[in-house]
Write an enzyme that holds these catalytic residues in place. Structure first.
Site, short mmCIF file in Angstrom:
data_model
loop_
_atom_site.label_atom_id
_atom_site.label_comp_id
_atom_site.label_asym_id
_atom_site.label_seq_id
_atom_site.Cartn_x
_atom_site.Cartn_y
_atom_site.Cartn_z
N CYS A 136 0.84 -1.20 0.00
CA CYS A 136 0.00 0.00 0.00
C CYS A 136 0.87 1.25 0.00
O CYS A 136 1.45 1.62 1.03
CB CYS A 136 -0.92 0.00 1.22
SG CYS A 136 -1.95 1.47 1.35
N CYS A 139 -0.45 4.10 2.25
CA CYS A 139 -0.19 3.86 3.67
C CYS A 139 1.26 4.14 4.04
O CYS A 139 1.54 4.72 5.09
CB CYS A 139 -0.50 2.41 4.04
SG CYS A 139 -2.08 1.76 3.49
N ASP A 140 2.20 3.69 3.21
CA ASP A 140 3.59 3.56 3.64
C ASP A 140 4.61 4.41 2.89
O ASP A 140 5.79 4.38 3.24
CB ASP A 140 4.01 2.09 3.55
CG ASP A 140 3.20 1.20 4.49
OD1 ASP A 140 2.71 1.72 5.50
OD2 ASP A 140 3.06 0.00 4.20
#
Length: 314
Positions: A136, A139-140
């Protein structure tokens, strides 16, 4: 049938969508059961850090956020049963959920079984997920600011995410098993024009290595068979590997019972499926963004709509 043994709502899955649904249903004084086959949290439970969930505490982790969500659902009266669903009967006013350890009945069902990113399937991948390996970018990406990042895949998602990651990383290398991308031409053109993005054609990842953090990977050229090991820059100490080779929705139980598209459950904006009294929330449904915040929103909507559906039965 003993009506006391029928739940108002049975929620399948205890990820963010299921836990949010549990909180809203429980708070509405509905008799609520959440069925989870393993551990609560879904994909987010294996995420080390969370920065983009609204209101997250400093140094938030997947497990810490999930624990608060689960505790909240429990405080509002939702009960969790750890069991594996083996069959469902969704038509009629009473829905039946058959599990390995028994059968549960409910007036409404909320499906929150999720979708899992497809993995490479190589040694070290599982152990290093959340420790250099991610599925992701949203997300990261920020955790890899100024580092080298490798993106595995060649479709729309892989190239779009590579373009997003290029805003953060020092350099991006797309690893693709073929000699041409499968992404839409317009997306490809953006990637080829980006000076940060490079390509490794006809290549697959054979192994990911590291002791608690990703430090190297073994790649193989599928045409020549040549293998080589790629190491993290000594000053960086690590690099990122983002895998975008598709998702696998957990929907086989609902085939032929709910309307789907490419394995994902179709709903309207109120999370209603093709069967009255059955709702779907989170990554299992057709949607444009799969994030914790959108899963939680889906769960809240599904629970409120389930409450209205149940009121209509009486």
């Amino acid at each position: 049938m003993n009506m006391d043994m029928i739940y108002d709502v049975v929620i399948l899955g205890a990820g963010p969508a299921g836990l949010a649904a549990g909180s809203y249903a429980g708070r509405a004084r509905l008799k609520t059961l959440i069925i989870e086959k393993s551990a609560v949290g879904g994909q987010i439970a294996i995420t080390d850090e969370i920065e983009n969930y609204p209101g997250s505490i400093e140094h938030e982790t997947g497990p810490s956020l999930v624990k608060r969500m689960a505790d909240q659902a429990g405080r509002f009266g939702a009960v969790t049963a750890y069991d594996t669903v083996v069959g469902v009967e969704l038509e009629g006013d009473v829905k039946r959920i058959r599990c390995q350890n028994g059968e549960y009945c409910a007036k409404a069902v909320i499906v929150c079984t999720g979708a899992r990113p497809r993995q490479i399937g190589c040694p070290g991948e599982k152990e290093l997920t959340g420790k250099g390996v991610s599925y992701c970018a949203t997300c990261d990406a920020a955790f890899f600011e100024g580092l080298e990042v490798y993106v595995v895949g060649g479709g729309d998602a892989a190239v779009e995410e590579a373009l997003y990651l290029a805003k953060f990383a020092r350099g991006i290398t797309i690893i693709h098993r073929r000699n041409a991308l499968r992404a839409a031409r317009s997306i490809q053109e953006k990637a080829f024009a980006n000076e940060k993005i490079h390509f490794l054609w006809d290549t697959v990842v054979e192994e990911l290595k590291g002791d608690g953090i990703l430090t190297s990977m073994v790649i193989r050229n599928v045409k020549t068979g040549e293998k080589r090991e790629v190491f993290a820059d000594e000053e960086d100490g690590t690099f990122g590997v983002f895998v975008f080779i598709g998702f696998d929705p957990t929907s086989s139980l609902f085939e032929g019972k709910l309307e789907m598209k490419d394995g994902y459950i179709l709903t309207d904006d109120d999370m209603k499926t093709s069967v009255p009294g059955v709702f779907a929330a989170g990554d299992i449904r057709v949607k444009s963004l799969r994030q914790v915040v959108t899963a939680a929103a889906d769960g809240a909507i599904a629970a409120v709509q389930a409450e209205r559906y149940i009121e209509g039965l009486s």
